[in-house]
Design a protein around this motif. Structure first.
Motif, PDB file in Angstrom:
ATOM      1  N   GLU A   1       0.826  -1.204  -0.062  1.00  0.00           N
ATOM      2  CA  GLU A   1       0.165  -0.113  -0.002  1.00  0.00           C
ATOM      3  C   GLU A   1       0.746   1.247   0.036  1.00  0.00           C
ATOM      4  O   GLU A   1       0.355   2.407  -0.224  1.00  0.00           O
ATOM      5  CB  GLU A   1      -0.898  -0.007   1.172  1.00  0.00           C
ATOM      6  CG  GLU A   1      -1.845  -1.149   1.314  1.00  0.00           C
ATOM      7  CD  GLU A   1      -2.968  -0.996  -0.021  1.00  0.00           C
ATOM      8  OE1 GLU A   1      -3.145   0.182  -0.538  1.00  0.00           O
ATOM      9  OE2 GLU A   1      -3.420  -2.170  -0.369  1.00  0.00           O
ATOM     10  N   VAL A   2       2.172   1.017   0.180  1.00  0.00           N
ATOM     11  CA  VAL A   2       2.873   2.410   0.276  1.00  0.00           C
ATOM     12  C   VAL A   2       4.151   2.274  -0.663  1.00  0.00           C
ATOM     13  O   VAL A   2       4.360   2.917  -1.746  1.00  0.00           O
ATOM     14  CB  VAL A   2       3.551   2.781   1.546  1.00  0.00           C
ATOM     15  CG1 VAL A   2       4.496   3.690   1.626  1.00  0.00           C
ATOM     16  CG2 VAL A   2       2.517   2.642   2.648  1.00  0.00           C
ATOM     17  N   LYS A   3       4.899   1.354  -0.471  1.00  0.00           N
ATOM     18  CA  LYS A   3       5.943   1.169  -1.423  1.00  0.00           C
ATOM     19  C   LYS A   3       5.826   0.785  -2.687  1.00  0.00           C
ATOM     20  O   LYS A   3       6.541   1.429  -3.686  1.00  0.00           O
ATOM     21  CB  LYS A   3       7.012   0.137  -0.698  1.00  0.00           C
ATOM     22  CG  LYS A   3       8.290   0.020  -1.506  1.00  0.00           C
ATOM     23  CD  LYS A   3       9.098  -0.967  -0.711  1.00  0.00           C
ATOM     24  CE  LYS A   3      10.603  -1.351  -1.609  1.00  0.00           C
ATOM     25  NZ  LYS A   3      11.295  -2.521  -0.831  1.00  0.00           N
TER      26      LYS A   3
ATOM     27  N   GLN B   1      -9.293  -4.356  10.315  1.00  0.00           N
ATOM     28  CA  GLN B   1      -9.283  -3.312  11.289  1.00  0.00           C
ATOM     29  C   GLN B   1      -7.844  -2.789  11.459  1.00  0.00           C
ATOM     30  O   GLN B   1      -7.814  -1.422  11.252  1.00  0.00           O
ATOM     31  CB  GLN B   1      -9.775  -3.762  12.736  1.00  0.00           C
ATOM     32  CG  GLN B   1     -11.358  -3.926  12.673  1.00  0.00           C
ATOM     33  CD  GLN B   1     -12.242  -2.749  12.068  1.00  0.00           C
ATOM     34  OE1 GLN B   1     -12.125  -1.480  12.480  1.00  0.00           O
ATOM     35  NE2 GLN B   1     -13.218  -2.954  11.376  1.00  0.00           N
ATOM     36  N   LEU B   2      -7.004  -3.347  11.519  1.00  0.00           N
ATOM     37  CA  LEU B   2      -5.518  -2.844  11.646  1.00  0.00           C
ATOM     38  C   LEU B   2      -5.426  -2.057  10.182  1.00  0.00           C
ATOM     39  O   LEU B   2      -4.737  -1.094  10.079  1.00  0.00           O
ATOM     40  CB  LEU B   2      -4.613  -4.043  12.072  1.00  0.00           C
ATOM     41  CG  LEU B   2      -3.249  -3.346  11.676  1.00  0.00           C
ATOM     42  CD1 LEU B   2      -2.755  -2.247  12.878  1.00  0.00           C
ATOM     43  CD2 LEU B   2      -2.196  -4.675  11.987  1.00  0.00           C
ATOM     44  N   ASN B   3      -5.481  -2.900   9.124  1.00  0.00           N
ATOM     45  CA  ASN B   3      -5.448  -2.342   7.847  1.00  0.00           C
ATOM     46  C   ASN B   3      -6.052  -1.232   7.553  1.00  0.00           C
ATOM     47  O   ASN B   3      -5.606  -0.192   7.054  1.00  0.00           O
ATOM     48  CB  ASN B   3      -5.734  -3.583   6.764  1.00  0.00           C
ATOM     49  CG  ASN B   3      -4.659  -4.536   6.726  1.00  0.00           C
ATOM     50  OD1 ASN B   3      -3.653  -4.283   7.408  1.00  0.00           O
ATOM     51  ND2 ASN B   3      -4.951  -5.676   6.087  1.00  0.00           N
ATOM     52  N   LEU B   4      -7.695  -0.999   8.172  1.00  0.00           N
ATOM     53  CA  LEU B   4      -8.101   0.127   7.851  1.00  0.00           C
ATOM     54  C   LEU B   4      -7.661   1.366   8.556  1.00  0.00           C
ATOM     55  O   LEU B   4      -7.436   2.508   8.166  1.00  0.00           O
ATOM     56  CB  LEU B   4      -9.719  -0.158   8.371  1.00  0.00           C
ATOM     57  CG  LEU B   4     -10.657  -1.034   7.579  1.00  0.00           C
ATOM     58  CD1 LEU B   4     -11.891  -1.337   8.180  1.00  0.00           C
ATOM     59  CD2 LEU B   4     -10.640  -0.404   6.183  1.00  0.00           C
ATOM     60  N   GLN B   5      -6.959   0.958   9.778  1.00  0.00           N
ATOM     61  CA  GLN B   5      -6.350   2.145  10.525  1.00  0.00           C
ATOM     62  C   GLN B   5      -4.922   2.800   9.953  1.00  0.00           C
ATOM     63  O   GLN B   5      -4.718   3.749   9.746  1.00  0.00           O
ATOM     64  CB  GLN B   5      -5.862   1.547  11.900  1.00  0.00           C
ATOM     65  CG  GLN B   5      -7.381   1.354  12.615  1.00  0.00           C
ATOM     66  CD  GLN B   5      -7.002   0.778  14.161  1.00  0.00           C
ATOM     67  OE1 GLN B   5      -5.801   0.434  14.311  1.00  0.00           O
ATOM     68  NE2 GLN B   5      -8.175   0.085  14.702  1.00  0.00           N
ATOM     69  N   LEU B   6      -4.341   1.534   9.408  1.00  0.00           N
ATOM     70  CA  LEU B   6      -3.173   2.116   8.377  1.00  0.00           C
ATOM     71  C   LEU B   6      -3.547   2.799   7.383  1.00  0.00           C
ATOM     72  O   LEU B   6      -2.535   3.785   6.933  1.00  0.00           O
ATOM     73  CB  LEU B   6      -2.193   0.725   8.222  1.00  0.00           C
ATOM     74  CG  LEU B   6      -1.741  -0.167   9.411  1.00  0.00           C
ATOM     75  CD1 LEU B   6      -1.151  -1.420   9.181  1.00  0.00           C
ATOM     76  CD2 LEU B   6      -0.644   0.808  10.082  1.00  0.00           C
ATOM     77  N   LYS B   7      -4.373   2.264   6.627  1.00  0.00           N
ATOM     78  CA  LYS B   7      -4.904   3.167   5.514  1.00  0.00           C
ATOM     79  C   LYS B   7      -5.089   4.389   5.673  1.00  0.00           C
ATOM     80  O   LYS B   7      -5.126   5.481   5.059  1.00  0.00           O
ATOM     81  CB  LYS B   7      -6.132   2.428   4.659  1.00  0.00           C
ATOM     82  CG  LYS B   7      -6.482   2.843   3.251  1.00  0.00           C
ATOM     83  CD  LYS B   7      -5.359   2.511   2.478  1.00  0.00           C
ATOM     84  CE  LYS B   7      -5.727   2.635   0.829  1.00  0.00           C
ATOM     85  NZ  LYS B   7      -5.005   2.187  -0.087  1.00  0.00           N
ATOM     86  N   THR B   8      -5.935   4.752   6.742  1.00  0.00           N
ATOM     87  CA  THR B   8      -6.393   6.016   7.273  1.00  0.00           C
ATOM     88  C   THR B   8      -5.078   6.683   7.554  1.00  0.00           C
ATOM     89  O   THR B   8      -5.175   8.055   7.261  1.00  0.00           O
ATOM     90  CB  THR B   8      -7.069   5.949   8.803  1.00  0.00           C
ATOM     91  OG1 THR B   8      -8.434   5.174   8.623  1.00  0.00           O
ATOM     92  CG2 THR B   8      -7.560   7.304   9.054  1.00  0.00           C
ATOM     93  N   THR B   9      -4.158   6.013   8.170  1.00  0.00           N
ATOM     94  CA  THR B   9      -2.827   6.906   8.500  1.00  0.00           C
ATOM     95  C   THR B   9      -2.207   7.443   7.123  1.00  0.00           C
ATOM     96  O   THR B   9      -1.651   8.487   6.896  1.00  0.00           O
ATOM     97  CB  THR B   9      -1.802   5.891   9.102  1.00  0.00           C
ATOM     98  OG1 THR B   9      -2.357   5.399  10.363  1.00  0.00           O
ATOM     99  CG2 THR B   9      -0.473   6.824   9.264  1.00  0.00           C
ATOM    100  N   ILE B  10      -2.279   6.444   6.082  1.00  0.00           N
ATOM    101  CA  ILE B  10      -1.814   6.958   4.753  1.00  0.00           C
ATOM    102  C   ILE B  10      -2.529   8.095   4.500  1.00  0.00           C
ATOM    103  O   ILE B  10      -1.714   9.204   3.760  1.00  0.00           O
ATOM    104  CB  ILE B  10      -1.700   5.868   3.819  1.00  0.00           C
ATOM    105  CG1 ILE B  10      -0.861   4.601   4.272  1.00  0.00           C
ATOM    106  CG2 ILE B  10      -1.593   6.381   2.353  1.00  0.00           C
ATOM    107  CD1 ILE B  10      -0.973   3.543   3.206  1.00  0.00           C
ATOM    108  N   CYS B  11      -3.848   8.134   4.350  1.00  0.00           N
ATOM    109  CA  CYS B  11      -4.602   9.408   3.896  1.00  0.00           C
ATOM    110  C   CYS B  11      -4.196  10.617   4.640  1.00  0.00           C
ATOM    111  O   CYS B  11      -4.171  11.564   4.281  1.00  0.00           O
ATOM    112  CB  CYS B  11      -6.019   9.075   4.190  1.00  0.00           C
ATOM    113  SG  CYS B  11      -6.809   7.827   3.173  1.00  0.00           S
TER     114      CYS B  11
END
Length: 472
Positions: A205-207, A282-292
């Protein structure tokens, strides 16, 4: 452990039966057309030995085994990769490997042979036999029915004529709800989040994210146009306001396409979690929110630099603070609705864009002092109004600006998180309502489960060891 096959004619409600079981017990579930993020490289999936896939040797010979993606379509973008049948085998092998060290889990497969050619049927059957040793399996199939029914312990037959009853083995006219309750059990899969899962998320999702890079390049492109258009602007006569309007609109639309893709991402993430692709949606949703948030902060910093590059007077950090809150007040609702609701794309577009539209109409920043009494009081709900109260040559035209010493910064913050607080409040109410409904259904199911008819059905399905294989 048992293998139960659900059969019936097309449209009789086989998949609906599985879905109703899933509503009562969140088991491992591979749907008939299961979604998985198409850009994931198969070799990057953590704790998974892809070499066990029956078709993998082909990619090894071609030298593409390290870069072949899952493939498919997401958010309107097609990614070439595995075929539909290969993706089904990938998911099947994934849950096979994930569940080897656990027992008593309910595993549900909707059309496991769909899209799979006959030469791979023995592979699936052999895996089913191993899985059956430690887990209860519930399957729906229209293909190779005889293969499954021959190895099945139970056959549940659903009918399009009578949707309130099913046939279980030789037991006719079994209450459908009772059959669902009987199947809705088993131990929960024990997820173990580790560093590999975090690395997997970062790599995907990032690199290696084309979407993130798309935001970066589009933002830089807009920044270049902004500099060319507004370079060497003369302050005064409302120039500052026009520049700020342009910059905040650019900031909104730079990240907006990425936010709209989150709806499909959220739906794919839920289905991936059902198939154990990762350990925590849920962890992935939180990490995706962090990217946003990181993207939003980056875009705000670039915007702050651009404004100061073309016109003097905005060097104070208070303008950076205000620009961030103004942007977040319009973007946070889109993030919340896209990731943490069940809304469809069109609904997210409409309701997620409302803060931006309402800001245009009600903040009075485009029409200082104008508006119908009562309606124009709504300007206090928008960061943009307070923003204009501190902009040179514009603040004097704004009506009722609060004291800049303390009050205005507090009001900015509160209005910046207003839609977020509203979303959390509404979602809490909805979640409490769902929890209450589930509790009522559980009470009804408990009453039903105390009947002799239910115990007879359980023994028919699972034998005398029912209490040890099914947890409440």
């Amino acid at each position: 452990m048992t293998l139960t096959v659900c059969v019936g004619s097309s449209g009789s409600g086989k998949t609906t039966f599985l879905n109703d079981v899933h509503k009562q017990h969140k088991f491992i579930y591979i749907r008939q057309y299961h979604s998985m993020r198409p850009y994931i490289k198969v070799s990057a999936i953590p704790n998974f030995d892809e070499t066990q896939l029956p078709f993998w040797s082909t990619y090894v010979k071609e030298g593409t085994d390290k870069r072949i993606p899952v493939g498919g379509t997401m958010a309107g973008k097609f990614t070439a990769g595995l075929s539909g049948g290969q993706r089904k085998l990938l998911l099947f092998e994934l849950i096979y490997q994930r569940t080897l060290e656990q027992e008593g889990v309910l595993i549900v497969l909707d059309e496991p042979f769909c899209g799979v050619t006959d030469d791979f049927v023995p592979f699936i059957v052999s895996r089913l036999k191993v899985m059956k040793n430690n887990h209860n399996l519930l399957l729906v199939t229209n293909d190779h029915v005889k293969v499954l029914t021959d190895m099945a312990d139970n056959v549940i037959t659903v009918s399009a004529v009578d949707r309130s009853h099913v046939t279980v083995n030789k037991m006719d006219f079994v209450d459908r709800t009772m059959a669902i309750n009987a199947m809705s059990g088993g131990k929960h899969f024990l997820h173990k989040t580790n560093e590999e899962d975090l690395k997997f998320f970062f790599d995907v999702e990032v690199k290696g994210s084309e979407d993130v890079m798309g935001v970066v390049w589009f933002t830089l492109f807009c920044a270049g146009l902004f500099l060319l258009t507004f370079w060497d602007s003369e302050p005064g006569n409302g120039t500052e306001a026009l520049i700020l309007v342009a910059q905040q609109i650019i900031a909104y639309f730079c990240i907006n396409p990425y936010l709209l893709s989150l709806v499909d991402w959220r739906n794919y993430m839920k289905e991936e979690s059902e198939a154990l692709v990762h350990n925590s949606s849920q962890l992935n949703l939180q990490l995706k929110t962090t990217i946003c948030f990181v993207l939003m902060i980056g875009i705000t910093l670039i915007g702050y630099g651009l404004v100061n590059a073309v016109v003097p007077g905005f060097e104070d950090v208070k303008f950076l603070y205000t620009m961030f809150l103004d942007t977040s007040s319009m973007i946070l609702p889109m993030i919340c609705l896209a990731l943490f609701s069940n809304m469809a794309l069109q609904e997210v577009e409409i309701f997620g864009s409302l803060p931006f539209l309402l800001m245009l109409f009600l903040s009075t920043s485009f029409s200082p002092g104008a508006g119908v009494e009562g309606v124009k009081e709504l300007r206090y709900l928008f960061v943009r109004y307070y923003f204009w109260c501190i902009v040179p040559d514009v603040q004097d035209d704004m009506e009722g600006c609060p004291d800049q010493s303390v009050d205005i910064w507090v009001y900015m913050f509160l209005s910046g998180i207003m839609f977020l607080v509203l979303f959390v409040f509404v979602k809490t109410i909805i979640d409490l309502k769902k929890k209450s409904d589930r509790k009522k259904k559980l009470e009804i199911a408990t009453d039903m489960n105390d009947t002799e008819e239910y115990h007879v059905l359980k023994r028919e399905l699972f034998g005398d060891i029912v209490d040890t294989v099914h947890d409440p």
